[in-house]
Design an enzyme around this catalytic site. Sequence first.
Site, mmCIF file in Angstrom:
data_model
loop_
_atom_site.group_PDB
_atom_site.id
_atom_site.type_symbol
_atom_site.label_atom_id
_atom_site.label_comp_id
_atom_site.label_asym_id
_atom_site.label_seq_id
_atom_site.Cartn_x
_atom_site.Cartn_y
_atom_site.Cartn_z
ATOM 1 N N ARG A 101 -1.054 22.717 -13.830
ATOM 2 C CA ARG A 101 -0.090 21.649 -14.159
ATOM 3 C C ARG A 101 -0.290 21.129 -15.579
ATOM 4 N NH1 ARG A 101 2.227 16.568 -10.488
ATOM 5 N NH2 ARG A 101 3.494 15.720 -12.177
ATOM 6 N N HIS A 127 2.049 17.455 -25.796
ATOM 7 C CA HIS A 127 1.851 16.049 -25.432
ATOM 8 C C HIS A 127 0.591 15.426 -26.025
ATOM 9 C CE1 HIS A 127 5.213 16.787 -22.855
ATOM 10 N NE2 HIS A 127 5.178 15.575 -22.329
ATOM 11 N N ARG A 164 0.815 -1.234 0.000
ATOM 12 C CA ARG A 164 0.000 0.000 0.000
ATOM 13 C C ARG A 164 0.844 1.279 0.000
ATOM 14 N NH1 ARG A 164 -3.415 -3.069 3.435
ATOM 15 N NH2 ARG A 164 -5.099 -3.886 2.147
ATOM 16 N N ASN A 217 1.786 19.738 -20.282
ATOM 17 C CA ASN A 217 1.433 18.854 -21.400
ATOM 18 C C ASN A 217 1.595 19.537 -22.753
ATOM 19 O OD1 ASN A 217 0.727 16.716 -19.707
ATOM 20 N ND2 ASN A 217 -1.303 17.586 -19.349
ATOM 21 N N GLU A 259 12.099 18.507 -23.583
ATOM 22 C CA GLU A 259 11.384 18.874 -22.346
ATOM 23 C C GLU A 259 12.030 20.098 -21.689
ATOM 24 O OE1 GLU A 259 8.532 17.425 -21.631
ATOM 25 O OE2 GLU A 259 8.614 15.293 -22.162
ATOM 26 N N GLU A 275 -2.895 18.139 -10.912
ATOM 27 C CA GLU A 275 -3.294 18.566 -12.258
ATOM 28 C C GLU A 275 -4.777 18.883 -12.372
ATOM 29 O OE1 GLU A 275 -1.170 16.624 -15.479
ATOM 30 O OE2 GLU A 275 -2.833 17.079 -16.830
ATOM 31 N N LYS A 289 4.166 11.806 -10.651
ATOM 32 C CA LYS A 289 3.310 11.002 -11.539
ATOM 33 C C LYS A 289 4.047 9.703 -11.841
ATOM 34 C CE LYS A 289 0.618 14.344 -14.204
ATOM 35 N NZ LYS A 289 0.353 14.813 -15.579
ATOM 36 N N HIS A 295 9.832 9.432 -26.856
ATOM 37 C CA HIS A 295 8.844 10.313 -26.232
ATOM 38 C C HIS A 295 9.177 11.791 -26.495
ATOM 39 C CE1 HIS A 295 5.994 11.862 -23.314
ATOM 40 N NE2 HIS A 295 6.975 12.527 -22.748
ATOM 41 N N LYS A 303 9.502 23.351 -13.370
ATOM 42 C CA LYS A 303 8.548 22.255 -13.135
ATOM 43 C C LYS A 303 8.128 22.234 -11.663
ATOM 44 C CE LYS A 303 6.983 17.675 -13.743
ATOM 45 N NZ LYS A 303 6.965 16.423 -14.441
ATOM 46 N N HIS A 322 1.667 12.242 -27.729
ATOM 47 C CA HIS A 322 1.238 10.921 -27.268
ATOM 48 C C HIS A 322 0.561 10.140 -28.395
ATOM 49 C CE1 HIS A 322 1.162 11.736 -22.620
ATOM 50 N NE2 HIS A 322 2.361 11.508 -23.089
HETATM 51 P P1 NAD Z 1 13.994 5.756 -21.042
HETATM 52 O O1 NAD Z 1 13.792 5.552 -19.619
HETATM 53 O O2 NAD Z 1 13.557 4.682 -21.977
HETATM 54 O O3 NAD Z 1 15.538 6.047 -21.270
HETATM 55 C C1 NAD Z 1 15.997 6.262 -22.570
HETATM 56 C C2 NAD Z 1 17.091 5.256 -22.970
HETATM 57 O O4 NAD Z 1 18.322 5.709 -22.445
HETATM 58 C C3 NAD Z 1 16.889 3.846 -22.459
HETATM 59 O O5 NAD Z 1 17.372 2.942 -23.435
HETATM 60 C C4 NAD Z 1 17.798 3.791 -21.229
HETATM 61 O O6 NAD Z 1 18.249 2.489 -20.974
HETATM 62 C C5 NAD Z 1 18.919 4.691 -21.652
HETATM 63 N N1 NAD Z 1 19.613 5.399 -20.590
HETATM 64 C C6 NAD Z 1 19.043 6.121 -19.580
HETATM 65 N N2 NAD Z 1 20.010 6.734 -18.882
HETATM 66 C C7 NAD Z 1 21.190 6.385 -19.437
HETATM 67 C C8 NAD Z 1 22.547 6.717 -19.185
HETATM 68 N N3 NAD Z 1 22.886 7.600 -18.225
HETATM 69 N N4 NAD Z 1 23.512 6.154 -19.951
HETATM 70 C C9 NAD Z 1 23.178 5.304 -20.962
HETATM 71 N N5 NAD Z 1 21.924 4.973 -21.289
HETATM 72 C C10 NAD Z 1 20.935 5.514 -20.530
HETATM 73 O O7 NAD Z 1 13.279 7.079 -21.580
HETATM 74 P P2 NAD Z 1 13.227 8.572 -21.034
HETATM 75 O O8 NAD Z 1 13.289 9.414 -22.234
HETATM 76 O O9 NAD Z 1 14.179 8.805 -19.929
HETATM 77 O O10 NAD Z 1 11.762 8.650 -20.409
HETATM 78 C C11 NAD Z 1 10.620 8.501 -21.215
HETATM 79 C C12 NAD Z 1 9.472 8.072 -20.334
HETATM 80 O O11 NAD Z 1 9.238 9.057 -19.344
HETATM 81 C C13 NAD Z 1 8.180 7.900 -21.103
HETATM 82 O O12 NAD Z 1 7.591 6.690 -20.728
HETATM 83 C C14 NAD Z 1 7.324 9.058 -20.635
HETATM 84 O O13 NAD Z 1 5.937 8.765 -20.666
HETATM 85 C C15 NAD Z 1 7.820 9.244 -19.229
HETATM 86 N N6 NAD Z 1 7.562 10.571 -18.673
HETATM 87 C C16 NAD Z 1 7.013 10.631 -17.439
HETATM 88 C C17 NAD Z 1 6.770 11.857 -16.850
HETATM 89 C C18 NAD Z 1 6.217 11.935 -15.447
HETATM 90 O O14 NAD Z 1 5.867 13.032 -14.996
HETATM 91 N N7 NAD Z 1 6.162 10.839 -14.741
HETATM 92 C C19 NAD Z 1 7.102 13.031 -17.532
HETATM 93 C C20 NAD Z 1 7.683 12.928 -18.801
HETATM 94 C C21 NAD Z 1 7.916 11.687 -19.359
#
Ligand code: NAD
Length: 379
Positions: free
Chosen positions: A252, A259, A133, A256, A197, A248, A155, A277, A238, A263
């Site tokens: 907030r 997005h 939980r 987006n 971003e 949100e 999030k 992304h 942020k 998306h």
């Molecule tokens: P990701 O986590 O897939 O990382 C991108 C790639 O880089 C992966 O292959 C990972 O293994 C690699 N990687 C990460 N750090 C590394 C490093 N230091 N050295 C070598 N390789 C590395 O993608 P991302 O772009 O970090 O995140 C995208 C995700 O984040 C999406 O799912 C998106 O929906 C989510 N997101 C969430 C929020 C939120 O508020 N929670 C906001 C924006 C995006």
Amino acid sequence: MSEAAASTASRTPTTVSVDLGERSYDILIGRDIIDRAGAEIAARLPGARMAIVTDANVADSHLRTLTRSLDAADVEYVSIVVPPGEGTKSFAAFETVIEALLEARIERSDAVLALGGGVVGDLAGFAAGTVLRGIRFVQMPTSLLAQVDSSIGGKTGINTSHGKNLVGVFHQPSFVLADSGVLDSLPEREFNAGYAEVAKCGLIGAPDFFGWLESNWRAVAAGWPEREQAIASACMAKAAIVAADERESGVRALLNLGHTFGHALEAAAGYSGRLLHGEGVSIGMVLAFGLSEKLGHCTRADVDRVVAHLSEVGLPTRISQIPGEGFGVDELMALMAQDKKVKRGRLTFILAKGIGRAFIAGDVPIETVRSFLEEQIGR
Ligand code: NAD
């Protein structure tokens, strides 16, 4: 550039606070923070065992450094390594992580430590928010996108066949350790995707920051000190929005920007390496500015400036730049209708009155969006 950003011009980490009453927390930004992670964790969460969740790529480059630091501070841990990529934000991977946490006999006083990009952060945060939980978690974002965006704000969640991020919980981390040095191992394409971003923060509400990025983006990519300055500025932007509207219900939603289109493009591309992304967000921001121009909110010069900067950095700005088969307007419209940004048949978009002047438009007629996309899709 903001005051806090300027203060990162020393090697001392910058601390940005996310002000959420009893759920407030710090984001520490700086080089080599991973070496000090054990000491920070021992001081901030005394006695807690850590369940590190990471992906195979990040484990290869950074897990040893982290575990050395935990060992040095006598922090106990287990490691759970998941496959890299968006496909890991799934029910199957969620089950794997939960089972591994229970197998490790995690207790309510322990914590999950998310070491990775946004995929790991969203998945591990969701697991932390639901196992027993809800237990505490620490974000150690290793991609630029995760450092400036996904690790902040609480999030968490996974994707479903109906769309992205449709299952999850709000669960704030106890603190965030953002080591800008770990970005040296991030592939350039991923760095650029995260940069979308960063630029977004300027486009939403910080025109001076966007102007600073236009002049300094090469130095941001190269490293210290501009990279830390950019990360700190984006985190501050942020953090301020999250503090004003944690769940949100209002402002907030500005985060987006780009997005709703992004998306839909990501879903149409099948959450594959075809479109990252941040790349979807880049195209989506250009479309949001284009739609704003069509509706008379901003000028062509604003749109051109957004396109010029994002393409100079190496980001895609048009749908036709997505490799592989093209997309149909019907397909994109259907995907946008499934997104969470739909209310009673009207689409909510984040539009802009200019650079740094984004606003929430809750009643964009679906037919206007359709005809706009028809114009854009073949360009
Ligand atoms: P990701 O986590 O897939 O990382 C991108 C790639 O880089 C992966 O292959 C990972 O293994 C690699 N990687 C990460 N750090 C590394 C490093 N230091 N050295 C070598 N390789 C590395 O993608 P991302 O772009 O970090 O995140 C995208 C995700 O984040 C999406 O799912 C998106 O929906 C989510 N997101 C969430 C929020 C939120 O508020 N929670 C906001 C924006 C995006």
